[in-house]
Motif scaffolding. Structure first.
Motif, PDB file in Angstrom:
ATOM      1  N   ILE A 102       0.805  -1.164  -0.057  1.00  0.00           N
ATOM      2  CA  ILE A 102       0.014  -0.073  -0.025  1.00  0.00           C
ATOM      3  C   ILE A 102       0.837   1.254   0.008  1.00  0.00           C
ATOM      4  N   LYS A 103       1.936   1.285   0.877  1.00  0.00           N
ATOM      5  CA  LYS A 103       2.774   2.681   0.953  1.00  0.00           C
ATOM      6  C   LYS A 103       3.768   2.849   0.063  1.00  0.00           C
ATOM      7  N   LYS A 104       4.172   1.861  -0.518  1.00  0.00           N
ATOM      8  CA  LYS A 104       5.294   1.974  -1.392  1.00  0.00           C
ATOM      9  C   LYS A 104       4.986   2.858  -2.703  1.00  0.00           C
ATOM     10  N   PRO A 105       3.801   2.498  -3.598  1.00  0.00           N
ATOM     11  CA  PRO A 105       3.271   3.228  -4.597  1.00  0.00           C
ATOM     12  C   PRO A 105       2.999   4.709  -4.218  1.00  0.00           C
ATOM     13  N   ILE A 106       2.396   4.706  -3.137  1.00  0.00           N
ATOM     14  CA  ILE A 106       1.827   6.247  -2.817  1.00  0.00           C
ATOM     15  C   ILE A 106       2.906   7.266  -2.002  1.00  0.00           C
ATOM     16  N   TRP A 107       3.843   6.634  -1.428  1.00  0.00           N
ATOM     17  CA  TRP A 107       4.874   7.540  -0.720  1.00  0.00           C
ATOM     18  C   TRP A 107       6.254   7.122  -0.738  1.00  0.00           C
ATOM     19  N   ASP A 108       6.266   5.817  -1.672  1.00  0.00           N
ATOM     20  CA  ASP A 108       7.613   5.462  -1.993  1.00  0.00           C
ATOM     21  C   ASP A 108       8.504   5.059  -0.516  1.00  0.00           C
ATOM     22  N   CYS A 109       7.512   4.495   0.427  1.00  0.00           N
ATOM     23  CA  CYS A 109       7.782   3.709   1.637  1.00  0.00           C
ATOM     24  C   CYS A 109       9.048   3.023   1.707  1.00  0.00           C
ATOM     25  N   GLN A 110       9.958   3.190   2.434  1.00  0.00           N
ATOM     26  CA  GLN A 110      11.317   2.941   2.644  1.00  0.00           C
ATOM     27  C   GLN A 110      11.337   1.707   3.628  1.00  0.00           C
ATOM     28  N   MET A 111      10.131   1.604   4.343  1.00  0.00           N
ATOM     29  CA  MET A 111      10.101   0.546   5.380  1.00  0.00           C
ATOM     30  C   MET A 111      11.051   0.725   6.568  1.00  0.00           C
ATOM     31  N   CYS A 112      10.879   1.966   7.246  1.00  0.00           N
ATOM     32  CA  CYS A 112      11.754   2.175   8.327  1.00  0.00           C
ATOM     33  C   CYS A 112      11.228   1.568   9.443  1.00  0.00           C
ATOM     34  N   GLY A 113       9.822   1.080   9.538  1.00  0.00           N
ATOM     35  CA  GLY A 113       9.212   0.422  10.783  1.00  0.00           C
ATOM     36  C   GLY A 113       8.718   1.572  11.771  1.00  0.00           C
ATOM     37  N   GLN A 114       9.044   2.785  11.622  1.00  0.00           N
ATOM     38  CA  GLN A 114       8.948   3.811  12.575  1.00  0.00           C
ATOM     39  C   GLN A 114       8.196   5.201  11.929  1.00  0.00           C
ATOM     40  N   CYS A 115       7.052   4.888  11.306  1.00  0.00           N
ATOM     41  CA  CYS A 115       6.444   5.967  10.329  1.00  0.00           C
ATOM     42  C   CYS A 115       6.232   7.060  10.997  1.00  0.00           C
ATOM     43  N   VAL A 116       6.803   8.215  10.302  1.00  0.00           N
ATOM     44  CA  VAL A 116       6.442   9.525  10.936  1.00  0.00           C
ATOM     45  C   VAL A 116       5.723  10.564   9.726  1.00  0.00           C
ATOM     46  N   LEU A 117       4.998   9.831   8.688  1.00  0.00           N
ATOM     47  CA  LEU A 117       4.569  10.388   7.491  1.00  0.00           C
ATOM     48  C   LEU A 117       3.635  11.589   8.088  1.00  0.00           C
ATOM     49  N   HIS A 118       2.534  11.309   9.004  1.00  0.00           N
ATOM     50  CA  HIS A 118       1.621  11.960   9.344  1.00  0.00           C
ATOM     51  C   HIS A 118       2.095  13.511  10.072  1.00  0.00           C
ATOM     52  N   ASP A 119       3.338  13.320  10.692  1.00  0.00           N
ATOM     53  CA  ASP A 119       3.774  14.525  11.134  1.00  0.00           C
ATOM     54  C   ASP A 119       4.651  15.282  10.150  1.00  0.00           C
ATOM     55  N   THR A 120       5.074  14.884   8.926  1.00  0.00           N
ATOM     56  CA  THR A 120       5.802  15.415   7.741  1.00  0.00           C
ATOM     57  C   THR A 120       5.095  15.473   6.616  1.00  0.00           C
ATOM     58  N   GLY A 121       3.914  16.166   6.862  1.00  0.00           N
ATOM     59  CA  GLY A 121       3.072  16.666   5.720  1.00  0.00           C
ATOM     60  C   GLY A 121       2.861  15.413   4.753  1.00  0.00           C
ATOM     61  N   MET A 122       2.537  14.271   5.265  1.00  0.00           N
ATOM     62  CA  MET A 122       2.525  13.191   4.434  1.00  0.00           C
ATOM     63  C   MET A 122       3.478  12.975   3.383  1.00  0.00           C
ATOM     64  N   THR A 123       4.754  13.190   3.571  1.00  0.00           N
ATOM     65  CA  THR A 123       5.827  13.122   2.893  1.00  0.00           C
ATOM     66  C   THR A 123       6.978  12.246   3.563  1.00  0.00           C
TER      67      THR A 123
END
Lengths: 131, 313
Positions: A11-32
């Motif tokens: 789900i997250k790779k195509p949308i956010w190019d998620c790197q799977m750090c396992g400690q997501c902060v997307l919501h705090d960083t403007g969904m970036t």
């Protein structure tokens, strides 16, 4: 548990190019995703941003943090509390969590654990401190 | 305590820091000679950490060398080449030699250097490194392991007031100040209005009381270094009219000097600015002229006058 990580990645790779750090902060960083910054900076842009707002390392790419800052302020429907978290001092990455599901770690609270010697700062930088 | 630390505690006197030249071979004596022009004017000088991602004698070795020739060092620590364990070891290592001033940077990327194929580290980022140094100062490693006695550290950082996102730069600086930075050396800025807005935002929110703001000024000799910085140094842009002003002048070296002098005067006049960070590319005696024109006396004189003042009171 690997199945949860696999679903998250799909789900997250195509949308956010998620790197799977396992400690997501997307919501705090403007969904970036800050882990897509070549320097994997989690606390704002480095001093090397180009005059056109592009990345020092990848000139063809808009700086991840220029994007994040813009979205954190202007993205519609982003909860205010997430916008307010933008300036928080995010602790060092726990490299043991790489590849793990951040959803799982958010539910268990594992992603909030910091090294014992790390102290959070008492107050967040003033939102008014901008020009 | 270091002179820089004492000045920060006093809170009102001028602070001048300088960029020490890098070391690529030679002896301690050679190095002393290289420091001779800038050092007498500086309260402390940066022992740089592989500037612009080029390998040189290490920051730690440089800081100790400076200490041995009587120049107060500021250990620069960047995040590009080492992980958090090595960074803590370096800070604790120089503390053993009496070095207290630490300046925390994210650092240029490896691609800015002459070995762009190297692996980049960035285990921590700049603000996290400031917080880590603060932990050491409070007597513990990041692991929580106790350090007794705790090193006496004077922690600083850098910020670039001149690049994007412009509105956000003061907030990023504030983040570092809240994490424990007591001085901020700013990247050279060729857009006076950007520097003004940046310093004004920090000043309006009281951050300049907690942290000494030291804008960088680079003493250049002609249009060449301006063009180089504009095209090749990440995060620096020099307006075409600024380059043209120097390039088109009858006496480029003199026009460049006047530009540098104006930059210093402009920065020092901004409320909230405590001093300057000087970098000398000219190496022609201009620093003495510059300090004379600015009314800045050598460190030794400023030091003794401050002592007289303290005794009189």
């Amino acid at each position: 548990m690997k199945i949860i990580a696999a679903i998250e990645h799909v789900i997250k790779k195509p949308i956010w190019d998620c790197q799977m750090c396992g400690q997501c902060v997307l919501h705090d960083t403007g969904m970036t995703c800050p882990m897509t910054c070549p320097k994997t900076l989690r606390n704002g842009p480095c001093g090397g941003v180009r005059e056109d707002g592009h990345c020092e390392v990848k000139p063809e790419m808009r700086c991840v943090w220029v994007k994040a800052e813009d979205r954190s302020r202007n993205m519609p429907l982003l909860p205010t509390v997430w916008r307010e978290h933008f300036n928080n001092l995010r602790p060092p990455v726990d490299n043991r969590l790489k590849g793990d599901s951040s959803w799982k770690n958010a539910i268990s609270g594992r992603d909030k654990e910091t090294p014992p010697g790390w102290t959070p700062v008492a107050e967040a930088p003033e939102a008014e401190a901008k020009a | 305590m270091s002179r820089l630390g004492e000045l920060l505690d006093k809170g009102d006197e001028l602070i001048i820091t300088g960029e020490a030249p890098v070391i690529d071979g030679g002896t301690l004596k050679d190095y002393e000679a290289k420091l001779a022009e800038l050092a007498p004017w500086c309260d402390a000088m940066n022992a740089t950490d592989n500037t612009a991602a080029h390998a040189h004698a290490s920051n730690v070795a440089m800081a100790i060398a400076m200490q041995r020739v009587g120049v107060e060092p500021i250990l620069q620590v960047v995040c590009r080449d080492k992980n958090r364990i090595a960074q803590q070891a370096d800070i604790m290592g120089v503390a053993l030699h009496g070095v207290e001033n630490i300046c925390c940077l994210t650092g240029d990327d490896v691609t800015a250097g002459d070995e762009p194929e190297a692996r980049r580290v960035f285990d921590l980022d700049g603000p996290q490194l400031v917080r880590l140094a603060n932990s050491l100062k409070e007597g513990r490693y990041l692991s929580g392991r106790k350090i007794d006695p705790a090193p006496s550290l004077v922690i600083g950082a850098v910020e670039n007031p001149a690049t994007h996102p412009l509105d956000y730069r003061a907030q990023r600086a504030a983040k570092k100040i809240l994490a424990g930075a007591r001085f901020l050396q700013l990247q050279i800025c060729y857009h006076p209005e950007r520097l003004e807005a940046f310093v004004a935002a920090l000043h309006a929110n009281g951050f300049t009381d907690k942290c000494a703001i030291l804008p960088t000024v680079v003493a250049v000799k002609g249009p060449g270094p301006l063009r180089f910085m504009d095209s090749s140094v990440p995060g620096i842009s020099v307006p075409v009219e600024t380059i043209a002003r120097v390039a088109d002048a009858d006496d480029s070296a003199e026009e460049a000097y006047q530009l540098v002098l104006e930059q210093c005067q402009h920065a020092l006049a901004l409320p909230g600015v405590r001093g300057l960070h000087l970098t000398d590319f000219r190496k022609d005696g201009s620093i003495s002229r510059l300090c004379a024109d600015l009314g800045i006396r050598p460190r030794s004189e400023r030091e003794s006058r401050a002592n007289d003042f303290a005794l009189a009171n």
